[in-house]
Design a protein around this motif. Structure first.
Motif, short mmCIF file in Angstrom:
data_model
loop_
_atom_site.label_atom_id
_atom_site.label_comp_id
_atom_site.label_asym_id
_atom_site.label_seq_id
_atom_site.Cartn_x
_atom_site.Cartn_y
_atom_site.Cartn_z
N ALA A 101 0.83 -1.21 0.00
CA ALA A 101 0.00 0.00 0.00
C ALA A 101 0.86 1.26 0.00
N ALA A 102 1.97 1.24 0.72
CA ALA A 102 2.88 2.38 0.74
C ALA A 102 3.47 2.61 -0.65
N ARG A 103 3.83 1.53 -1.32
CA ARG A 103 4.38 1.63 -2.68
C ARG A 103 3.35 2.20 -3.64
N ARG A 119 11.38 10.84 -8.82
CA ARG A 119 12.42 10.14 -8.06
C ARG A 119 12.78 10.91 -6.79
N ALA A 120 12.81 12.24 -6.89
CA ALA A 120 13.12 13.05 -5.71
C ALA A 120 12.04 12.89 -4.64
N MET A 121 10.76 12.84 -5.06
CA MET A 121 9.68 12.67 -4.10
C MET A 121 9.73 11.28 -3.48
N GLU A 122 10.04 10.26 -4.28
CA GLU A 122 10.16 8.90 -3.75
C GLU A 122 11.28 8.81 -2.73
N GLY A 134 10.08 -1.87 -2.16
CA GLY A 134 10.01 -2.44 -3.50
C GLY A 134 9.70 -1.47 -4.61
N LEU A 135 10.18 -0.22 -4.48
CA LEU A 135 9.96 0.75 -5.56
C LEU A 135 10.75 0.37 -6.80
N SER A 136 11.86 -0.32 -6.62
CA SER A 136 12.63 -0.84 -7.75
C SER A 136 12.85 -2.33 -7.52
N SER A 137 13.06 -3.05 -8.61
CA SER A 137 13.19 -4.51 -8.51
C SER A 137 14.38 -4.99 -9.32
N LEU A 138 15.14 -5.91 -8.73
CA LEU A 138 16.27 -6.52 -9.43
C LEU A 138 15.85 -7.77 -10.18
N THR A 139 14.61 -8.20 -10.02
CA THR A 139 14.17 -9.48 -10.61
C THR A 139 12.94 -9.29 -11.50
N GLY A 143 10.65 -10.96 -7.59
CA GLY A 143 10.97 -10.89 -6.17
C GLY A 143 9.98 -10.03 -5.42
N ARG A 144 9.56 -8.93 -6.03
CA ARG A 144 8.59 -8.04 -5.38
C ARG A 144 7.29 -8.77 -5.08
N ARG A 145 6.79 -9.52 -6.07
CA ARG A 145 5.54 -10.26 -5.87
C ARG A 145 5.72 -11.34 -4.81
#
Length: 199
Positions: A101-103, A119-122, A134-139, A143-145
């Motif tokens: 929910a935060a994301r 990006r600055a606000m994030e 999980g704003l960015s994902s390496l997978t 992985g986020r899911r």
């Protein structure tokens, strides 16, 4: 001097756990392919990929641990050597929110903004949060899911809304206690003398 309540930030090894789960699924496949094709580099490549991913995951989870100090007049946030003070007059409200929910919330807030401004606000939103939301994902989102389905992914974070449309995401160990402490600000008179937030 008013009584100060101290809240420690939490650390949840979301990315590390997710990568371990993925490794358990991927490594056997790499080993089987290596054996079937009789091509050893497949096994080595899979192992190197999993180790490199695990190192990156640990680095993402090792955010600096800090504290949130609350007294009658201010919220003082300390992470590492950085300290940020929020005056009670800047506070609007605080509520519990989970990782997903935060994301979604910050993505809605940044929708339509230029990439740099978004990006600055994030960055400002998660600046004092010790949990990777999980704003960015390496997978590529796998992985986020996976993390969002972990039992402790519902451990609540705290969304603090401030004046001038500002928002901060906090990650105290005792999240409900922090929300209750901040919410009581709205039911108490302003202190006659500004509290320092430290002892």
């Amino acid at each position: 001097m008013s009584r100060v309540k101290r809240f420690r930030t939490k650390r949840l090894w979301y990315n590390t756990k997710a990568w371990v789960y993925l490794s358990v699924a991927v490594l056997p496949v790499a080993l089987v392919l290596s054996a079937v094709l009789r091509f050893l580099p497949i096994a080595w490549g899979g192992a190197i990929l999993m180790i490199a991913g695990l190192v990156l995951a640990v680095q993402r989870d090792r955010r600096r641990i800090g504290t949130y100090l609350v007294d009658s007049g201010s919220l003082v946030i300390t992470t590492g050597e950085a300290t940020h003070r929020i005056q009670r007059s800047e506070f609007v409200d605080a509520s519990l929110v989970d990782r997903a929910a935060a994301r979604d919330y910050i993505r809605q807030r940044t929708a339509g903004l230029e990439p740099g401004a978004a990006r600055a606000m994030e960055r400002e939103f998660i600046r004092f949060c010790s949990v990777d939301i999980g704003l960015s994902s390496l997978t590529f989102g796998i992985g986020r899911r996976l993390i969002d389905r972990l039992p402790n992914a519902k451990d609540d974070l705290v969304l603090v809304r401030l004046t001038d449309q500002r928002q901060l995401l906090l990650s105290p160990v005792y999240n409900q206690d922090l929300v209750g402490t901040l919410s009581r600000w709205n039911n108490q008179p302003e202190p006659e003398h500004g509290a320092t937030g430290t002892q």
